[in-house]
Design a protein around this motif. Sequence first.
Motif, PDB file in Angstrom:
ATOM      1  N   MET A  88      59.517  24.665  42.648  1.00 26.71           N
ATOM      2  CA  MET A  88      59.743  25.037  44.050  1.00 26.71           C
ATOM      3  C   MET A  88      58.853  26.244  44.410  1.00 26.71           C
ATOM      4  SD  MET A  88      63.360  25.956  45.818  1.00 26.71           S
ATOM      5  CE  MET A  88      64.198  24.454  45.370  1.00 26.71           C
ATOM      6  N   GLY A  89      58.138  26.147  45.519  1.00 28.77           N
ATOM      7  CA  GLY A  89      57.232  27.242  45.903  1.00 28.77           C
ATOM      8  C   GLY A  89      58.007  28.480  46.324  1.00 28.77           C
ATOM      9  N   GLU A  90      57.293  29.605  46.282  1.00 31.66           N
ATOM     10  CA  GLU A  90      57.965  30.875  46.614  1.00 31.66           C
ATOM     11  C   GLU A  90      58.546  30.874  48.027  1.00 31.66           C
ATOM     12  OE1 GLU A  90      56.047  34.796  46.718  1.00 31.66           O
ATOM     13  OE2 GLU A  90      55.891  34.459  44.563  1.00 31.66           O
ATOM     14  N   GLY A  91      57.729  30.256  48.935  1.00 30.33           N
ATOM     15  CA  GLY A  91      58.139  30.207  50.340  1.00 30.33           C
ATOM     16  C   GLY A  91      59.465  29.496  50.512  1.00 30.33           C
ATOM     17  N   ILE A  92      59.633  28.395  49.786  1.00 35.36           N
ATOM     18  CA  ILE A  92      60.851  27.608  49.961  1.00 35.36           C
ATOM     19  C   ILE A  92      62.055  28.349  49.378  1.00 35.36           C
ATOM     20  CG2 ILE A  92      62.011  25.453  49.323  1.00 35.36           C
ATOM     21  CD1 ILE A  92      59.195  24.165  49.464  1.00 35.36           C
ATOM     22  N   SER A  93      61.858  28.952  48.190  1.00 32.35           N
ATOM     23  CA  SER A  93      63.006  29.639  47.582  1.00 32.35           C
ATOM     24  C   SER A  93      63.465  30.818  48.447  1.00 32.35           C
ATOM     25  CB  SER A  93      62.671  30.111  46.165  1.00 32.35           C
ATOM     26  OG  SER A  93      61.686  31.107  46.229  1.00 32.35           O
ATOM     27  N   ASP A  94      62.536  31.354  49.280  1.00 34.21           N
ATOM     28  CA  ASP A  94      62.931  32.412  50.216  1.00 34.21           C
ATOM     29  C   ASP A  94      64.141  31.996  51.031  1.00 34.21           C
ATOM     30  OD1 ASP A  94      61.091  34.203  49.645  1.00 34.21           O
ATOM     31  OD2 ASP A  94      59.924  34.064  51.485  1.00 34.21           O
ATOM     32  N   TYR A  95      64.142  30.721  51.433  1.00 31.98           N
ATOM     33  CA  TYR A  95      65.192  30.255  52.330  1.00 31.98           C
ATOM     34  C   TYR A  95      66.510  30.011  51.611  1.00 31.98           C
ATOM     35  CZ  TYR A  95      61.405  29.917  55.531  1.00 31.98           C
ATOM     36  OH  TYR A  95      60.341  30.239  56.304  1.00 31.98           O
ATOM     37  N   THR A  96      66.449  29.995  50.286  1.00 32.95           N
ATOM     38  CA  THR A  96      67.694  29.772  49.550  1.00 32.95           C
ATOM     39  C   THR A  96      68.374  31.106  49.241  1.00 32.95           C
ATOM     40  OG1 THR A  96      66.656  29.903  47.396  1.00 32.95           O
ATOM     41  CG2 THR A  96      66.684  27.738  48.437  1.00 32.95           C
ATOM     42  N   ARG A  97      67.647  32.216  49.512  1.00 33.82           N
ATOM     43  CA  ARG A  97      68.250  33.525  49.259  1.00 33.82           C
ATOM     44  C   ARG A  97      69.416  33.730  50.206  1.00 33.82           C
ATOM     45  NH1 ARG A  97      65.551  37.994  50.801  1.00 33.82           N
ATOM     46  NH2 ARG A  97      64.117  36.693  51.958  1.00 33.82           N
ATOM     47  N   TYR A  98      70.391  34.491  49.738  1.00 35.78           N
ATOM     48  CA  TYR A  98      71.497  34.809  50.624  1.00 35.78           C
ATOM     49  C   TYR A  98      71.082  36.027  51.442  1.00 35.78           C
ATOM     50  CZ  TYR A  98      75.993  36.259  52.324  1.00 35.78           C
ATOM     51  OH  TYR A  98      77.016  36.635  53.148  1.00 35.78           O
ATOM     52  N   ILE A  99      70.953  35.851  52.722  1.00 40.43           N
ATOM     53  CA  ILE A  99      70.557  37.001  53.522  1.00 40.43           C
ATOM     54  C   ILE A  99      71.684  37.400  54.462  1.00 40.43           C
ATOM     55  CG2 ILE A  99      68.053  36.626  53.440  1.00 40.43           C
ATOM     56  CD1 ILE A  99      68.324  35.382  56.248  1.00 40.43           C
ATOM     57  N   VAL A 100      71.748  38.711  54.704  1.00 40.01           N
ATOM     58  CA  VAL A 100      72.736  39.191  55.669  1.00 40.01           C
ATOM     59  C   VAL A 100      71.965  39.616  56.891  1.00 40.01           C
ATOM     60  CG1 VAL A 100      74.514  40.893  56.142  1.00 40.01           C
ATOM     61  CG2 VAL A 100      74.244  39.995  53.828  1.00 40.01           C
ATOM     62  N   ASP A 101      72.148  38.929  57.981  1.00 42.43           N
ATOM     63  CA  ASP A 101      71.419  39.347  59.173  1.00 42.43           C
ATOM     64  C   ASP A 101      72.249  40.363  59.948  1.00 42.43           C
ATOM     65  OD1 ASP A 101      73.173  37.957  60.774  1.00 42.43           O
ATOM     66  OD2 ASP A 101      71.587  37.024  61.970  1.00 42.43           O
ATOM     67  N   LEU A 102      71.592  40.962  60.938  1.00 42.33           N
ATOM     68  CA  LEU A 102      72.204  42.078  61.661  1.00 42.33           C
ATOM     69  C   LEU A 102      73.568  41.721  62.255  1.00 42.33           C
ATOM     70  CD1 LEU A 102      72.075  44.893  62.968  1.00 42.33           C
ATOM     71  CD2 LEU A 102      70.652  43.896  64.773  1.00 42.33           C
ATOM     72  N   ARG A 103      73.643  40.538  62.894  1.00 44.73           N
ATOM     73  CA  ARG A 103      74.909  40.182  63.537  1.00 44.73           C
ATOM     74  C   ARG A 103      76.042  40.047  62.535  1.00 44.73           C
ATOM     75  NH1 ARG A 103      73.319  35.806  68.032  1.00 44.73           N
ATOM     76  NH2 ARG A 103      71.859  35.229  66.409  1.00 44.73           N
ATOM     77  N   ARG A 104      75.697  39.417  61.401  1.00 45.65           N
ATOM     78  CA  ARG A 104      76.725  39.215  60.376  1.00 45.65           C
ATOM     79  C   ARG A 104      77.146  40.567  59.799  1.00 45.65           C
ATOM     80  NH1 ARG A 104      79.292  35.846  57.286  1.00 45.65           N
ATOM     81  NH2 ARG A 104      79.496  36.246  55.066  1.00 45.65           N
ATOM     82  N   HIS A 105      76.157  41.445  59.589  1.00 48.19           N
ATOM     83  CA  HIS A 105      76.463  42.750  59.020  1.00 48.19           C
ATOM     84  C   HIS A 105      77.414  43.533  59.923  1.00 48.19           C
ATOM     85  CE1 HIS A 105      75.865  46.963  57.797  1.00 48.19           C
ATOM     86  NE2 HIS A 105      75.820  46.424  56.602  1.00 48.19           N
ATOM     87  N   MET A 106      77.121  43.537  61.213  1.00 48.01           N
ATOM     88  CA  MET A 106      77.974  44.299  62.133  1.00 48.01           C
ATOM     89  C   MET A 106      79.383  43.711  62.163  1.00 48.01           C
ATOM     90  SD  MET A 106      75.553  45.435  65.318  1.00 48.01           S
ATOM     91  CE  MET A 106      74.880  43.856  65.753  1.00 48.01           C
TER      92      MET A 106
END
Length: 310
Positions: free
Chosen positions: A1-19
Motif C-alpha cells: 500500500m502506498g504512503e498516500g493511501i495509508s495516510d487515509y487509514t490513520r485515525y485523525i482528530v479534526d477540529l470539529r471532533r476535538h472541540m
Amino acid sequence: MGEGISDYTRYIVDLRRHMWLEGVETELRRLIWQIAVTGKYISAKIHESNRKLAGFRNIYGEEQLSLDRSSDEILKNQLQNSGFVREYASEEQDSVVQIGKGHEKYYITADPLDGSSLVDTNLAIGTIIGIHREPILSRGRDSMVAALYITYGPLITMIYSAGTGAHEFVLNREGEYVLSQENVRMDERGSIYSPGGLRKDCTDGHIKYLEYLESEGYKLRYSGGFVPDFNQVLIKRGGVFTYPALKKSPNGKLRLLFELQPMAFIMEQAGGMATNGKEDILSLKVTEIDQRSPVYIGSRFEVEKAREFL
Ligand code: AFP
C-alpha cells in the motif's frame, strides 16, 4: 500500500471532533469552526496577492483593497453570516461594528492580518481572534471565553483555546484542520527571546533585562511578525516575546484588544504568563479599542524575571 493511501487509514482528530470531545458548547464550536474556515479564504487572498511577486498584474488595472482590508472584509462578512456574533472590533475598523441583530452571544476582536508588511518578504503572517461573552471594553479575564490564531507559513496552523488548554491543528491537503498537538504546555523556562523595539528607545530596566537574557545564552528569534514570533515561543515551549515600553511611546506598540489579549489567553492556557511588566495582560482594563500595552509573554521564569528588572 502506498504512503498516500495509508495516510487515509490513520485515525485523525479534526477540529470539529476535538472541540466536541473537549465539551466546547455548540455555538462556540460553530463559531471557532467558521473562523478557522475563514482562515482558508484569507490564505487564498494572500496567495492571490503573492502572484504579484511572480509578475502577475491585475489585468483590469483596478485599484485593489490592501490585504489587511480585504482580510477584514472577508472575516466580517463570514462572522455576520454566522449568526453568532453581536459586535465585531477589528484593527482595521475605527470603532466597534454592530454586525448582529442584538441577541447573539459573542463579541469578536480581530487582527485579520497581522504582519502584512512582511507579505512581500514571504515571511509567515497570521490572523488573531479574541472571543468574548461580554462587551469588549472590560478586562479580558472577565469577558473572554476563547481565542485562536492562524499562522500562514510553509504550513497553515491554527491554535485555539476555549478555556481547556491550548491545542494546535494543521491544515492538511484535504483542507481539514487536523490535530497536531493537544494541550501544548510551556516549560518553566526556555532558551529563546524575541524582542521588539529599537534598543536605543528602550528604558534602562528593559535593556538590563535583555542583557541578562543574553548573558544566560538565550538565542535571538525575531521576524517582526507577532504571530510567528509568538508561535515559536509557544511551540518550542519556552522563552519570551516582548514588545516593551519605549521612551517615546510608554505603551509600546502592540494592541491590547486585537493582539495581546488573545495571545495572553492562549499563553495562560498553555501554562505560561503574559504581563505588561507589572500586571497580567488579562487583568488590564480596556477603555479604548486601540489601547496599547507593553508586553512580556512566554514561560514563567522569563516573564517573572522581567518584573525584577523593570
Ligand atoms: P504590521 O502588521 O504593520 O506588519 O506590524 C506587525 C506588528 O504589529 C507585529 O506583528 C510585530 O510584532 C510588530 O508589529 C513589529 O514591530 P517592529 O517592526 O517595530 O519590530
